[in-house]
Design a protein around this motif. Sequence first.
Motif, PDB file in Angstrom:
ATOM      1  N   THR A  86       0.868  -1.174   0.000  1.00 18.59           N
ATOM      2  CA  THR A  86       0.000   0.000   0.000  1.00 18.59           C
ATOM      3  C   THR A  86       0.907   1.228   0.000  1.00 18.59           C
ATOM      4  N   VAL A  87       0.776   2.061  -1.030  1.00 19.60           N
ATOM      5  CA  VAL A  87       1.653   3.220  -1.185  1.00 19.60           C
ATOM      6  C   VAL A  87       0.796   4.464  -1.399  1.00 19.60           C
ATOM      7  N   THR A  88       1.127   5.519  -0.708  1.00 20.57           N
ATOM      8  CA  THR A  88       0.452   6.805  -0.896  1.00 20.57           C
ATOM      9  C   THR A  88       1.166   7.569  -2.005  1.00 20.57           C
ATOM     10  N   GLN A  89       0.425   7.873  -3.079  1.00 19.99           N
ATOM     11  CA  GLN A  89       1.002   8.497  -4.259  1.00 19.99           C
ATOM     12  C   GLN A  89       0.151   9.654  -4.740  1.00 19.99           C
ATOM     13  N   GLN A  90       0.671  10.309  -5.759  1.00 17.98           N
ATOM     14  CA  GLN A  90      -0.082  11.378  -6.408  1.00 17.98           C
ATOM     15  C   GLN A  90      -0.884  10.796  -7.562  1.00 17.98           C
ATOM     16  N   GLY A  91      -2.149  11.083  -7.595  1.00 21.08           N
ATOM     17  CA  GLY A  91      -3.009  10.625  -8.671  1.00 21.08           C
ATOM     18  C   GLY A  91      -3.609  11.789  -9.424  1.00 21.08           C
ATOM     19  N   VAL A  92      -4.327  11.466 -10.484  1.00 19.96           N
ATOM     20  CA  VAL A  92      -5.037  12.477 -11.276  1.00 19.96           C
ATOM     21  C   VAL A  92      -6.433  11.934 -11.560  1.00 19.96           C
ATOM     22  N   THR A  93      -7.416  12.766 -11.400  1.00 21.31           N
ATOM     23  CA  THR A  93      -8.782  12.402 -11.772  1.00 21.31           C
ATOM     24  C   THR A  93      -9.473  13.664 -12.253  1.00 21.31           C
ATOM     25  N   ALA A  94     -10.770  13.626 -12.379  1.00 21.87           N
ATOM     26  CA  ALA A  94     -11.486  14.798 -12.885  1.00 21.87           C
ATOM     27  C   ALA A  94     -12.901  14.812 -12.337  1.00 21.87           C
ATOM     28  N   ASN A  95     -13.398  16.002 -12.089  1.00 17.66           N
ATOM     29  CA  ASN A  95     -14.820  16.187 -11.852  1.00 17.66           C
ATOM     30  C   ASN A  95     -15.493  16.320 -13.216  1.00 17.66           C
ATOM     31  N   VAL A  96     -16.359  15.395 -13.545  1.00 15.26           N
ATOM     32  CA  VAL A  96     -17.043  15.400 -14.838  1.00 15.26           C
ATOM     33  C   VAL A  96     -18.533  15.519 -14.594  1.00 15.26           C
ATOM     34  N   SER A  97     -19.143  16.464 -15.251  1.00 13.64           N
ATOM     35  CA  SER A  97     -20.578  16.677 -15.109  1.00 13.64           C
ATOM     36  C   SER A  97     -21.204  16.767 -16.499  1.00 13.64           C
ATOM     37  N   CYS A  98     -22.115  15.831 -16.831  1.00  8.12           N
ATOM     38  CA  CYS A  98     -22.786  15.796 -18.129  1.00  8.12           C
ATOM     39  C   CYS A  98     -24.250  16.200 -17.968  1.00  8.12           C
ATOM     40  N   GLN A  99     -24.692  17.106 -18.830  1.00  9.18           N
ATOM     41  CA  GLN A  99     -26.078  17.583 -18.788  1.00  9.18           C
ATOM     42  C   GLN A  99     -26.469  18.111 -20.173  1.00  9.18           C
ATOM     43  N   PRO A 100     -27.783  18.280 -20.404  1.00  8.48           N
ATOM     44  CA  PRO A 100     -28.216  18.813 -21.703  1.00  8.48           C
ATOM     45  C   PRO A 100     -27.622  20.189 -21.965  1.00  8.48           C
ATOM     46  N   ILE A 101     -27.436  20.527 -23.220  1.00 12.82           N
ATOM     47  CA  ILE A 101     -26.806  21.789 -23.597  1.00 12.82           C
ATOM     48  C   ILE A 101     -27.647  22.979 -23.168  1.00 12.82           C
TER      49      ILE A 101
END
Length: 616
Positions: free
Chosen positions: A280-295
């Motif tokens: 188990t290692v504590t590392q730096q990650g990357v993710t994203a907040n993604v929000s999909c909705q009608p235009i």
Amino acid sequence: MHFADFVKISLSPTTLLLVTIFGQTVIMGFAWGFTGGILFTGVLALPDHVVHLIVEHPTVLTLIVTLISTTLSIITSMFFTFAVKEALRHHLSGPITLFKLRTAIALSRPTWVLRWRSLKLSALTFAVYAVITFLNTSWSTLLLPTLVQWPVATFGTELDLGSAAFVNQLNADLNTWNANAVQAPAFQTINVLTLLSGIAAVDTQGGVQTSSMFSFNGVSYNRSTGGVLPAIEEYSGSSKSPGPNVGLAFSGGRVPVNTSFDWRHLKRDAGTEGIGKNYTVTQQGVTANVSCQPIDRSQNSFTVDPTQTLGPNNTFFTWESVVNCSGNLNSLLYFNAGDLTGRMDNSSEGFLPIVVCPNPYLTTFNPYKFEIFMSGLYKYNFLPTTVCEVVPYLTTVNVTYNGGIVSVERIDTSSGLTSSPNFPLSQYIATVMAYQAGTNQGMTTNTIGDFLTAYGTSNVSVMHSELEDYWRGITEFSSTQLRSGYTASGVPSNMTRSTNGTMYITTYGWQSQARTYILLLVVITMIWGTTVLAGAYSLIQEKIKPSDPSFDFSDPVHLIIAASGGRLEPQLDEGDRKVNNNEDITVYFEDVPVGRRISKRLVTVVPESPPNTATP
């Protein structure tokens, strides 16, 4: 059995007592030293070759430990009973009731007696009997190695995607004149992997919870890469040299790992494999907040205009998809085909244009977030025009390496320079998605459209949730691919950050269990203490008043001879033969010279008559 008879050596009582005290002290010292070593190290592991033998022959381990613990138990109890017997031999030189004599015999055997009128002495025999009986269990519990998890600290460094040096380097690489030419071969190679990374990351498909695996560069990830690069050597993946294809051109190859292990004072155990290992290692990650909705057409627009070209057997369409996102423009051309009349079959043919806005290939791209526009046509018309806002960010994650699988768990919501307008990682992720958007559309079908079709098209909110997971998965994979490329060529010290974690080695050995071991040591120490006190008492009494060691009061034959010699039976109460009453009779062992030796006989103590008083 007499101790001198057991060792087959004719020694004086004093010498035997000294040997007893010394031997019991050595055994007690071994118990404390062994336990102290376990408590000090936390885990005391057996060598790998011994562990392999245990795995192959588990019953042999039980047999060996049972033999050793039984031997130690016999020796310990033998020392104890000999010391107690010698102390009682000196103590019995004076008057004593028959029940106390019975108690002394029970203590020297050891066994237990029960008399309701003498509960304290009965309890004492019970306690000694219980401690001696528990002795073998104590040694077995202390000495038996079990399966343990041995934690070993890990530390190292990795590429810091948020460091100022890396941000400047990536920003310069993305905005050179030939950046597209450098990236294109890599994008072509990992195109299918990019698609799969998004699909594997979808947590719920068609309303059903799913579990997927994703592999990149020889490494298997549970659902998604989490934007991390493996920090453990055996999980680093491909051993093939990437050659010159590093940085933005990376598509696969060996990536070095900079992780070490802190064996502390157990450096001789460095490299222990055990039965298995996980990390188990504590590392730096990357993710994203993604929000999909009608235009929201009050702020954005998305138009798709076709141009038809008639062919010999069908009609070719050139579609220009144009997006205006808050004043930023981008467009993308698509090509597909219909029949000779210029129509497409709504049941088998579909078109799903996808455009990233703003244009990530322009040097003016600088926001830390971007949007993805999608609109389904023909067989994909179940998907209305949708806008997915993507906000990538750096995060702290716990990465578990177990069974050949890398699993990422996010433990921090955000860290690093994610809110900065100069965040080139966001631009790189957008270029990956823009390339993927163009390659997903075929002449008659679209890969993402088919994916949505396969898992249900009746619920738009469910499809939006699936798209959010899909684009988030691509965000994390493209970050891992980028991190791999810049790590493969070596990471300068001004671009690194520290990592830390724990390696857990599953092996056979002893693990610190303070409460259990304290209980076992209390038992062994009590026996040692009693042995030493009894031995010391006997040594002192032997100096003051030596006694004949040949008489053993706990030996039934010796006791019968002594009783008959003292003609005890006629002196018992003829009118009351109850054992409980007879046990209150006071007796003592009287020395009787027999030739050159002194024998013993058991006689009663005649109570003194009260003095006569004169009558007036």
